[in-house]
Design a protein around this motif. Structure first.
Motif, PDB file in Angstrom:
ATOM      1  N   SER A   1       0.045  -7.942  -8.499  1.00 50.05           N
ATOM      2  CA  SER A   1      -0.118  -8.260  -7.006  1.00 50.05           C
ATOM      3  C   SER A   1       1.138  -9.113  -6.450  1.00 50.05           C
ATOM      4  O   SER A   1       0.808  -9.255  -5.431  1.00 50.05           O
ATOM      5  CB  SER A   1      -1.446  -9.213  -7.174  1.00 50.05           C
ATOM      6  N   LYS A   2       2.014  -9.208  -7.406  1.00 47.17           N
ATOM      7  CA  LYS A   2       3.303  -9.799  -6.441  1.00 47.17           C
ATOM      8  C   LYS A   2       3.893  -9.497  -5.375  1.00 47.17           C
ATOM      9  O   LYS A   2       3.970 -10.119  -4.325  1.00 47.17           O
ATOM     10  CB  LYS A   2       4.397 -10.037  -7.528  1.00 47.17           C
ATOM     11  N   ALA A   3       3.855  -8.241  -5.302  1.00 46.68           N
ATOM     12  CA  ALA A   3       4.386  -7.478  -4.068  1.00 46.68           C
ATOM     13  C   ALA A   3       3.742  -8.040  -2.631  1.00 46.68           C
ATOM     14  O   ALA A   3       4.128  -7.640  -1.670  1.00 46.68           O
ATOM     15  CB  ALA A   3       4.664  -6.113  -4.217  1.00 46.68           C
ATOM     16  N   GLY A   4       2.540  -8.194  -2.960  1.00 42.34           N
ATOM     17  CA  GLY A   4       1.463  -8.344  -1.572  1.00 42.34           C
ATOM     18  C   GLY A   4       1.766  -9.803  -1.293  1.00 42.34           C
ATOM     19  O   GLY A   4       1.295 -10.227  -0.271  1.00 42.34           O
ATOM     20  N   GLU A   5       2.271 -10.641  -2.141  1.00 46.88           N
ATOM     21  CA  GLU A   5       2.281 -12.142  -1.716  1.00 46.88           C
ATOM     22  C   GLU A   5       2.802 -12.486  -0.234  1.00 46.88           C
ATOM     23  O   GLU A   5       2.819 -13.450   0.323  1.00 46.88           O
ATOM     24  CB  GLU A   5       2.954 -12.954  -2.870  1.00 46.88           C
ATOM     25  N   GLN A   6       4.122 -11.724  -0.286  1.00 48.88           N
ATOM     26  CA  GLN A   6       4.916 -11.971   0.864  1.00 48.88           C
ATOM     27  C   GLN A   6       4.130 -11.853   2.445  1.00 48.88           C
ATOM     28  O   GLN A   6       4.497 -12.262   3.433  1.00 48.88           O
ATOM     29  CB  GLN A   6       5.930 -10.819   1.180  1.00 48.88           C
ATOM     30  N   PHE A   7       2.686 -11.298   2.275  1.00 48.50           N
ATOM     31  CA  PHE A   7       2.277 -10.953   3.596  1.00 48.50           C
ATOM     32  C   PHE A   7       0.847 -11.993   3.558  1.00 48.50           C
ATOM     33  O   PHE A   7       0.109 -11.989   4.638  1.00 48.50           O
ATOM     34  CB  PHE A   7       1.567  -9.565   3.606  1.00 48.50           C
ATOM     35  N   ILE A   8       0.723 -12.743   2.717  1.00 52.11           N
ATOM     36  CA  ILE A   8      -0.505 -13.771   2.670  1.00 52.11           C
ATOM     37  C   ILE A   8       0.084 -15.153   2.627  1.00 52.11           C
ATOM     38  O   ILE A   8       1.062 -15.686   2.244  1.00 52.11           O
ATOM     39  CB  ILE A   8      -1.149 -13.658   1.371  1.00 52.11           C
ATOM     40  N   GLY A   9      -0.742 -16.016   3.640  1.00 50.30           N
ATOM     41  CA  GLY A   9      -0.393 -17.432   3.646  1.00 50.30           C
ATOM     42  C   GLY A   9       0.398 -17.614   4.950  1.00 50.30           C
ATOM     43  O   GLY A   9       0.875 -18.970   5.109  1.00 50.30           O
ATOM     44  N   SER A  10       0.712 -17.009   5.890  1.00 49.61           N
ATOM     45  CA  SER A  10       1.667 -17.198   7.113  1.00 49.61           C
ATOM     46  C   SER A  10       0.880 -17.871   8.190  1.00 49.61           C
ATOM     47  O   SER A  10      -0.394 -17.250   8.208  1.00 49.61           O
ATOM     48  CB  SER A  10       2.256 -16.214   7.754  1.00 49.61           C
ATOM     49  N   ALA A  11       1.229 -18.652   9.076  1.00 47.15           N
ATOM     50  CA  ALA A  11       0.536 -19.357  10.034  1.00 47.15           C
ATOM     51  C   ALA A  11       0.114 -17.975  11.141  1.00 47.15           C
ATOM     52  O   ALA A  11      -0.608 -18.001  11.791  1.00 47.15           O
ATOM     53  CB  ALA A  11       1.404 -20.268  10.752  1.00 47.15           C
TER      54      ALA A  11
ATOM     55  N   PRO B   1      -2.455  -0.834  14.446  1.00 49.69           N
ATOM     56  CA  PRO B   1      -3.078   0.728  13.969  1.00 49.69           C
ATOM     57  C   PRO B   1      -2.496   1.367  12.490  1.00 49.69           C
ATOM     58  O   PRO B   1      -3.138   1.749  11.893  1.00 49.69           O
ATOM     59  CB  PRO B   1      -2.147   1.600  15.054  1.00 49.69           C
ATOM     60  N   HIS B   2      -1.450   0.528  11.871  1.00 45.11           N
ATOM     61  CA  HIS B   2      -0.630   0.803  10.891  1.00 45.11           C
ATOM     62  C   HIS B   2      -1.390   0.149   9.853  1.00 45.11           C
ATOM     63  O   HIS B   2      -1.935   0.836   8.391  1.00 45.11           O
ATOM     64  CB  HIS B   2       0.704   0.535  10.679  1.00 45.11           C
ATOM     65  N   VAL B   3      -1.937  -1.117  10.007  1.00 42.45           N
ATOM     66  CA  VAL B   3      -2.400  -1.954   9.221  1.00 42.45           C
ATOM     67  C   VAL B   3      -4.032  -1.239   8.998  1.00 42.45           C
ATOM     68  O   VAL B   3      -4.577  -1.368   7.777  1.00 42.45           O
ATOM     69  CB  VAL B   3      -2.592  -3.465   9.650  1.00 42.45           C
ATOM     70  N   THR B   4      -4.467  -1.061  10.125  1.00 40.31           N
ATOM     71  CA  THR B   4      -5.840  -0.446  10.145  1.00 40.31           C
ATOM     72  C   THR B   4      -6.024   0.815   9.267  1.00 40.31           C
ATOM     73  O   THR B   4      -6.749   1.389   8.518  1.00 40.31           O
ATOM     74  CB  THR B   4      -6.533  -0.033  11.546  1.00 40.31           C
ATOM     75  N   ARG B   5      -5.109   1.736   9.444  1.00 36.89           N
ATOM     76  CA  ARG B   5      -4.807   2.991   8.666  1.00 36.89           C
ATOM     77  C   ARG B   5      -5.029   2.878   7.369  1.00 36.89           C
ATOM     78  O   ARG B   5      -5.725   3.190   6.399  1.00 36.89           O
ATOM     79  CB  ARG B   5      -3.759   3.782   9.134  1.00 36.89           C
ATOM     80  N   TRP B   6      -3.867   1.814   6.718  1.00 30.54           N
ATOM     81  CA  TRP B   6      -3.620   1.490   5.284  1.00 30.54           C
ATOM     82  C   TRP B   6      -5.144   0.835   4.800  1.00 30.54           C
ATOM     83  O   TRP B   6      -5.645   1.045   3.794  1.00 30.54           O
ATOM     84  CB  TRP B   6      -2.579   0.330   5.200  1.00 30.54           C
TER      85      TRP B   6
ATOM     86  N   MET C   1      -6.309 -17.287   1.519  1.00 30.47           N
ATOM     87  CA  MET C   1      -5.233 -17.662   2.338  1.00 30.47           C
ATOM     88  C   MET C   1      -5.023 -16.227   3.424  1.00 30.47           C
ATOM     89  O   MET C   1      -5.530 -15.127   3.213  1.00 30.47           O
ATOM     90  CB  MET C   1      -4.100 -17.796   1.927  1.00 30.47           C
ATOM     91  N   PRO C   2      -4.838 -16.649   4.790  1.00 30.34           N
ATOM     92  CA  PRO C   2      -5.043 -15.375   5.660  1.00 30.34           C
ATOM     93  C   PRO C   2      -3.610 -14.461   5.484  1.00 30.34           C
ATOM     94  O   PRO C   2      -2.623 -14.721   5.003  1.00 30.34           O
ATOM     95  CB  PRO C   2      -4.459 -16.157   7.151  1.00 30.34           C
ATOM     96  N   VAL C   3      -3.718 -13.272   6.055  1.00 32.86           N
ATOM     97  CA  VAL C   3      -2.906 -12.313   6.032  1.00 32.86           C
ATOM     98  C   VAL C   3      -2.124 -12.122   7.413  1.00 32.86           C
ATOM     99  O   VAL C   3      -2.719 -12.325   8.360  1.00 32.86           O
ATOM    100  CB  VAL C   3      -3.711 -11.021   5.647  1.00 32.86           C
ATOM    101  N   ASP C   4      -0.763 -12.252   7.027  1.00 30.26           N
ATOM    102  CA  ASP C   4       0.064 -11.923   8.409  1.00 30.26           C
ATOM    103  C   ASP C   4       0.075 -10.596   8.832  1.00 30.26           C
ATOM    104  O   ASP C   4       0.666  -9.796   8.464  1.00 30.26           O
ATOM    105  CB  ASP C   4       1.408 -12.317   7.743  1.00 30.26           C
ATOM    106  N   PHE C   5      -0.757 -10.230   9.712  1.00 31.23           N
ATOM    107  CA  PHE C   5      -1.025  -8.945  10.163  1.00 31.23           C
ATOM    108  C   PHE C   5       0.299  -8.474  10.959  1.00 31.23           C
ATOM    109  O   PHE C   5       0.583  -7.178  10.785  1.00 31.23           O
ATOM    110  CB  PHE C   5      -2.243  -8.946  11.367  1.00 31.23           C
ATOM    111  N   ALA C   6       0.995  -9.135  11.761  1.00 36.38           N
ATOM    112  CA  ALA C   6       2.093  -8.560  12.250  1.00 36.38           C
ATOM    113  C   ALA C   6       3.254  -8.251  11.254  1.00 36.38           C
ATOM    114  O   ALA C   6       3.895  -7.559  11.540  1.00 36.38           O
ATOM    115  CB  ALA C   6       2.696  -9.796  13.401  1.00 36.38           C
ATOM    116  N   LYS C   7       3.494  -9.178  10.426  1.00 36.65           N
ATOM    117  CA  LYS C   7       4.420  -8.757   9.376  1.00 36.65           C
ATOM    118  C   LYS C   7       3.928  -7.414   8.445  1.00 36.65           C
ATOM    119  O   LYS C   7       4.809  -6.486   8.208  1.00 36.65           O
ATOM    120  CB  LYS C   7       4.375  -9.922   8.416  1.00 36.65           C
ATOM    121  N   LEU C   8       2.648  -7.527   8.424  1.00 39.39           N
ATOM    122  CA  LEU C   8       2.114  -6.276   7.432  1.00 39.39           C
ATOM    123  C   LEU C   8       2.144  -5.122   8.358  1.00 39.39           C
ATOM    124  O   LEU C   8       2.541  -3.783   7.910  1.00 39.39           O
ATOM    125  CB  LEU C   8       0.709  -6.615   7.070  1.00 39.39           C
TER     126      LEU C   8
END
Length: 212
Positions: free
Chosen positions: A67-77, A44-49, A1-8
């Protein structure tokens, strides 16, 4: 599933990790869901991370947490759009449109160069020749001989100054300077034409020749 870069990006603006203060399985979960590295100028923050978690690649399996905490950033359109935009400007990917444009520009430059080269005047190779004509004897009318020789016309042939040079027994030869275009004038042909004035001419010779 794709990662929501904007949210992350918004989330990591004030945090170093997905969960807690050290790398964990939550970071690994999100990291492995990213198929294409984030665009530094947009995230930039995602790139650093991303680069930081990437440095732990050999330790991913041993990192603590879930891995639960990471689920919120995965699967967004929204993530699909972000990744597609990132892929569109991938500097290292293949772009058929760019390749076609580059080939078109190259072809135009080659055509322009060839046209310019074709339009450039070619240098005409010329030579200065000292041409000598010997009469039969001392009774030959040298004025008529020279008149006959100068009557020869050939493209690329220009008759110049002349003089009579003594060769013995009262006989003088005609020595005349000519300028020729090398591609147009054959000296053998010129000598053949001069030989046709057999009433005056015994022989002819090329005494000297120099390229201009």
């Amino acid at each position: 599933m794709p990662v929501d870069f904007a949210k992350l990006e918004a989330y990591l603006a004030s945090r170093s990790y997905i969960e807690g203060y050290t790398p964990s399985q939550a970071d690994v979960h999100v990291f492995t869901a990213i198929s294409t590295a984030p665009q530094a100028s947009a995230f930039p923050h995602v790139t650093r991370w991303y680069n930081h978690i990437k440095s732990y690649a050999t330790e991913h399996a041993s990192l603590p947490g879930s891995s639960k905490a990471g689920e919120q950033f995965i699967g967004s359109a929204a993530a699909v759009t972000a990744e597609e935009e990132d892929e569109d400007i991938d500097l290292f990917g293949e772009d058929d449109n760019e390749d076609a444009e580059a080939e078109r520009v190259k072809a135009e430059r080659v055509a322009a160069y060839n046209a310019k080269k074709a339009a450039k005047p070619k240098t005409v190779a010329k030579s200065v020749v000292t041409f000598e004509v010997k009469p039969w004897d001392d009774e030959t009318d040298m004025a008529e001989l020279e008149k006959a020789v100068r009557s020869i016309e050939m493209p690329g042939l220009v008759w110049g100054a002349s003089k009579l040079v003594p060769i013995g027994y009262g006989i003088r030869k005609l020595q005349i300077t000519i300028v020729i275009e090398d591609e147009l004038v054959s000296l053998d042909d010129l000598q053949d034409k001069v030989a046709e004035f057999e009433d005056y001419v015994q022989s002819s010779d090329i005494a000297a020749m120099q390229k201009l």
